[in-house]
Write an enzyme that holds these catalytic residues in place. Sequence first.
Site, PDB file in Angstrom:
ATOM      1  N   GLU A 211       0.882  -1.172   0.000  1.00 40.53           N
ATOM      2  CA  GLU A 211       0.000   0.000   0.000  1.00 40.53           C
ATOM      3  C   GLU A 211       0.913   1.214   0.000  1.00 40.53           C
ATOM      4  OE1 GLU A 211      -1.930   3.159   1.624  1.00 40.53           O
ATOM      5  OE2 GLU A 211      -2.269   1.767   3.292  1.00 40.53           O
TER       6      GLU A 211
ATOM      7  N   CYS B  71      -2.505   8.469   3.141  1.00 41.63           N
ATOM      8  CA  CYS B  71      -2.327   7.944   1.777  1.00 41.63           C
ATOM      9  C   CYS B  71      -3.513   8.365   0.939  1.00 41.63           C
ATOM     10  CB  CYS B  71      -2.281   6.431   1.787  1.00 41.63           C
ATOM     11  SG  CYS B  71      -0.962   5.803   2.761  1.00 41.63           S
TER      12      CYS B  71
END
Length: 503
Positions: A260, A294
Amino acid sequence: MRDFLAELGIEEKNFGASTGDFFATEGEWLDVFSPIDGELIAKVKQAGPADYERVMSKGIEVFARWRMTPAPRRGEIVRQMAMALREKKTALAKLVTLEMGKILPEGEGEVQEMIDMADLAVGMSRQLCGQVFQSERPKHRMVEVWHPLGMVGIISAFNFPVAVWAWNAFVAAVCGDVMIWKPSSQTPLTALAVTRIMNGILAKHGFAGVMGLVVGPGRAIGERLLNDRRIPLISATGSNTMGERVAVAAAKRYGNTILELGGNNALVVMEDADLDMALRAVLFGAVGTAGQRCTSTRRLLLHKDIAQGFLGRLVKAYGQVRIGDPLDTNTVMGPLVNTSAVNDMMNAIDTIKKQGGEIIYGGAKLNRAGGCYVEPCIVKAKRDMPIVQDETFAPILYAIEIDNIDDAIAVQNGVPQGLSSSIFTRSFKYAEQFTSHMGSDCGIANVNVGTSGAEIGGAFGGEKDTGGGREAGSDSWKAYMRRQTQTINWSDEMPLAQGISFG
Ligand code: UN1
């Protein structure tokens, strides 16, 4: 002494002395500073090779018994972890805030995300289902069975120092895996506090060591973990530079990865959108966690008909953002994680100016204790500015005008990353196009919901340079298990598949 530190068993200034069995004895001391005021909170002893080996062999030893424990029973232990986290929610949230600087409501949200994840994993523990297939041979049964993988390596980032660990750890635990966690060196205290709570519960049931921890530098401890053949799966969250290292090292030894990595998330506002809603979503997406998620909104794609008016309102809203101590309930935006993040942001702002971007709000470094406070920044950007292709982990928002829905989708997809995306519209057609296979190429595509703040029930992750991994809900548990196809013959014959007659 801050009460919440005592509640979590952290001795200020000298944490290393009380780290207990699992923690390090031989590495260098790591100073942990708070971005709130630059104060030294504690010193943590880092792991060396022998510490790593101790945590690893303890995990491997306990795996033999953990995998023999029925999954619902493992789920029951995770349920107790969820209860313990509920009890310690406020203390842990304050520690998250103290250590990395997100405002307290977001720290609380992060611990809630861990609790939600544990609850979900408890349910999963009764449903790690395989499929049954029709065999072409009489009296044969074909099934797919999921087995524990073994040791899972978890590398986590500073920005979600505990929630992202929980996405991996609780699922891995119900799947029957054991794990070794390398947290960001920015946030070792939350990792130590969580590991201590978890191992307290595991130890009560005779399973101490299922959730191991090594605090140490990426170059030494991280590399050791990446190259360790005893770890079939590494789940890593962080920068693309880190992700590439993980991917290459794991590939060399045929290890699996869940990555990720970077996001460059766009929020589209169409001409027919509810602009009040869109405004609130942009504010949370771009300024929340000081732009260090993120999933943070990095690009604001505004339909040309509403662009100017919307930006005017956004600039006003930015003017209301109270910047300061994240433990203070009036604060909306806390500090960046450290001074090097501030420098990165200032360098990005220089580049933006050089590339012809127009700063229409903020972007200055504030002169406050600790040196980690900045103003959030809005840039009127040209779509071909090279810096718009990069993720700067700071509250910089690029506003770009778009002509129509096709243009919006093309610009949204025109970056290397593919994590999260969002459209604000009342049009059924725009919404459907954006979420269709012709629409957003991201792992997350929302309608009238911002780019950040995903729920744990769905799988989380993204495409392209974001790395392709999926964590948390849906069927992401499958990555933490190995799949075995079994063909069971209960006849008295030995027929071969594909009708082959042999000998
Ligand atoms: C991250 O920034 O790495 O969707 C995770 C969100 C949070 C998780 C972010 N639930 O914004």
